[in-house]
Scaffold this active site. Structure first.
Site, PDB file in Angstrom:
ATOM      1  N   HIS A   1     -16.354  22.393 -31.627  1.00  0.00           N
ATOM      2  CA  HIS A   1     -16.283  22.221 -29.996  1.00  0.00           C
ATOM      3  C   HIS A   1     -17.361  21.189 -29.784  1.00  0.00           C
ATOM      4  O   HIS A   1     -18.544  21.428 -30.535  1.00  0.00           O
ATOM      5  CB  HIS A   1     -16.497  23.472 -29.237  1.00  0.00           C
ATOM      6  CG  HIS A   1     -15.053  24.166 -28.818  1.00  0.00           C
ATOM      7  ND1 HIS A   1     -14.835  25.363 -29.463  1.00  0.00           N
ATOM      8  CD2 HIS A   1     -14.287  23.866 -27.979  1.00  0.00           C
ATOM      9  CE1 HIS A   1     -13.536  25.765 -28.646  1.00  0.00           C
ATOM     10  NE2 HIS A   1     -13.320  24.671 -27.875  1.00  0.00           N
TER      11      HIS A   1
ATOM     12  N   GLU B   1     -16.594  25.877 -35.466  1.00  0.00           N
ATOM     13  CA  GLU B   1     -16.066  27.285 -35.287  1.00  0.00           C
ATOM     14  C   GLU B   1     -15.960  27.829 -36.555  1.00  0.00           C
ATOM     15  O   GLU B   1     -15.313  27.427 -37.543  1.00  0.00           O
ATOM     16  CB  GLU B   1     -14.764  27.183 -34.626  1.00  0.00           C
ATOM     17  CG  GLU B   1     -14.656  26.486 -33.297  1.00  0.00           C
ATOM     18  CD  GLU B   1     -15.571  27.249 -32.136  1.00  0.00           C
ATOM     19  OE1 GLU B   1     -15.872  28.558 -32.504  1.00  0.00           O
ATOM     20  OE2 GLU B   1     -15.961  26.858 -31.236  1.00  0.00           O
TER      21      GLU B   1
ATOM     22  N   ARG C   1      -7.422  31.580 -18.416  1.00  0.00           N
ATOM     23  CA  ARG C   1      -7.214  31.859 -16.801  1.00  0.00           C
ATOM     24  C   ARG C   1      -6.657  30.706 -16.258  1.00  0.00           C
ATOM     25  O   ARG C   1      -6.442  30.626 -14.883  1.00  0.00           O
ATOM     26  CB  ARG C   1      -8.520  32.353 -16.255  1.00  0.00           C
ATOM     27  CG  ARG C   1      -9.486  31.346 -16.485  1.00  0.00           C
ATOM     28  CD  ARG C   1     -11.017  31.738 -15.994  1.00  0.00           C
ATOM     29  NE  ARG C   1     -11.972  31.027 -16.539  1.00  0.00           N
ATOM     30  CZ  ARG C   1     -12.355  29.643 -16.358  1.00  0.00           C
ATOM     31  NH1 ARG C   1     -11.635  28.996 -15.413  1.00  0.00           N
ATOM     32  NH2 ARG C   1     -13.351  28.933 -16.935  1.00  0.00           N
TER      33      ARG C   1
ATOM     34  N   CYS D   1      -7.572  25.167 -28.031  1.00  0.00           N
ATOM     35  CA  CYS D   1      -8.315  24.737 -29.172  1.00  0.00           C
ATOM     36  C   CYS D   1      -8.163  25.893 -30.118  1.00  0.00           C
ATOM     37  O   CYS D   1      -8.232  25.692 -31.362  1.00  0.00           O
ATOM     38  CB  CYS D   1      -9.948  24.817 -28.515  1.00  0.00           C
ATOM     39  SG  CYS D   1      -9.998  23.343 -27.589  1.00  0.00           S
TER      40      CYS D   1
HETATM   41  N1  PCA Z   1     -10.844  22.295 -24.863  1.00  0.00           N
HETATM   42  C1  PCA Z   1     -10.145  23.620 -24.479  1.00  0.00           C
HETATM   43  C2  PCA Z   1      -8.615  23.128 -24.620  1.00  0.00           C
HETATM   44  C3  PCA Z   1      -9.010  21.657 -24.968  1.00  0.00           C
HETATM   45  C4  PCA Z   1     -10.266  21.212 -25.110  1.00  0.00           C
HETATM   46  O1  PCA Z   1     -10.706  20.131 -25.196  1.00  0.00           O
HETATM   47  C5  PCA Z   1     -10.199  24.826 -25.234  1.00  0.00           C
HETATM   48  O2  PCA Z   1     -11.434  25.073 -25.786  1.00  0.00           O
HETATM   49  O3  PCA Z   1      -9.283  25.808 -25.446  1.00  0.00           O
END
Ligand code: PCA
Length: 213
Positions: free
Chosen positions: A165, A78, A88, A141
């Site tokens: 991610h 990211e 949501r 996240c």
């Molecule tokens: N993904 C979610 C929260 C925890 C995770 O593993 C997110 O992308 O915010």
């Protein structure tokens, strides 16, 4: 160098979270990288306090936060975290947030201080799909990424930190075959490649990345 890697607990009705499945299988050492790990609760109340406790305990030079982004095809470092909580669904403690600042009057955003282009190049060199993402979303996240970057910025810390991610695991999409996934071994190999990139690149690569829209 010492790098702290974290993964999130399962959320949203899933029984596992690939980010923690990867994290807990990482080797303790990767060349001269010493890997430390922590599992992060998927709640607004506990995520950042748990990470800060891990920072105090392990005193890493860099932090790689991992999380699941269901529906993505690639591993995605990211670029940026924004100062908003809005989702949501409720978190694992039943708390739902809509339009809340993570840090009231804090900066609108923080950029990752990890070498995201070098991470993408390193993962791709393993034959695993990777690309930069320009949005970590607005759920836990993004919350954790913003929170740790703010924590380090106000302390003028030299610790580098950022988020990546990962897609679903194949087992999570057997009943939803149009959803993309990556095998656990690939996610582990990709994460190790990202860690090597973090350890070897203080400055990011100047490769050609970036969207045209
Ligand atoms: N993904 C979610 C929260 C925890 C995770 O593993 C997110 O992308 O915010």
């Amino acid at each position: 160098m010492r790098i702290l890697v974290t993964g999130f607990a399962p959320f949203g009705g899933e029984t596992l979270n690939p980010s923690w499945e990867v994290t807990r299988r990482l080797p303790e050492r990767l060349g001269d990288i010493h890997i430390r790990t922590a599992e992060i609760p998927t709640t607004y109340a506990l995520a950042l306090p748990t990470l800060k406790a891990a920072l105090r305990r392990h005193r890493p030079q860099a932090v790689l936060l991992l999380g699941l982004a269901g529906g993505r095809f690639a591993m995605t470092p990211e670029r940026v975290a924004i100062n908003i909580d809005e989702a949501r669904i409720a978190d694992n403690a039943g708390e739902q947030r809509i339009g809340c600042a993570i840090v009231p009057h804090g900066p609108a955003a923080y950029f990752s201080t990890l070498p995201i282009r070098a991470m993408v190049a390193g993962i791709r060199a393993q034959g695993i799909p990777a690309e930069i993402s320009n949005s970590a979303g607005t759920f836990l996240c993004n919350h954790l990424m913003y929170g740790v970057l703010h924590h380090l910025a106000v302390r003028r810390s030299a610790v580098r930190a950022g988020f990546m991610h990962v897609p679903y695991l194949p087992a999570q999409v057997v009943a939803a075959s149009s959803q993309p996934s990556l095998a656990l071994d690939d996610l582990i190999a990709g994460t190790c490649a990202a860690l090597v990139a973090i350890a070897t690149h203080r400055e990011d690569l100047a490769t050609t990345e970036g969207a045209l829209h």
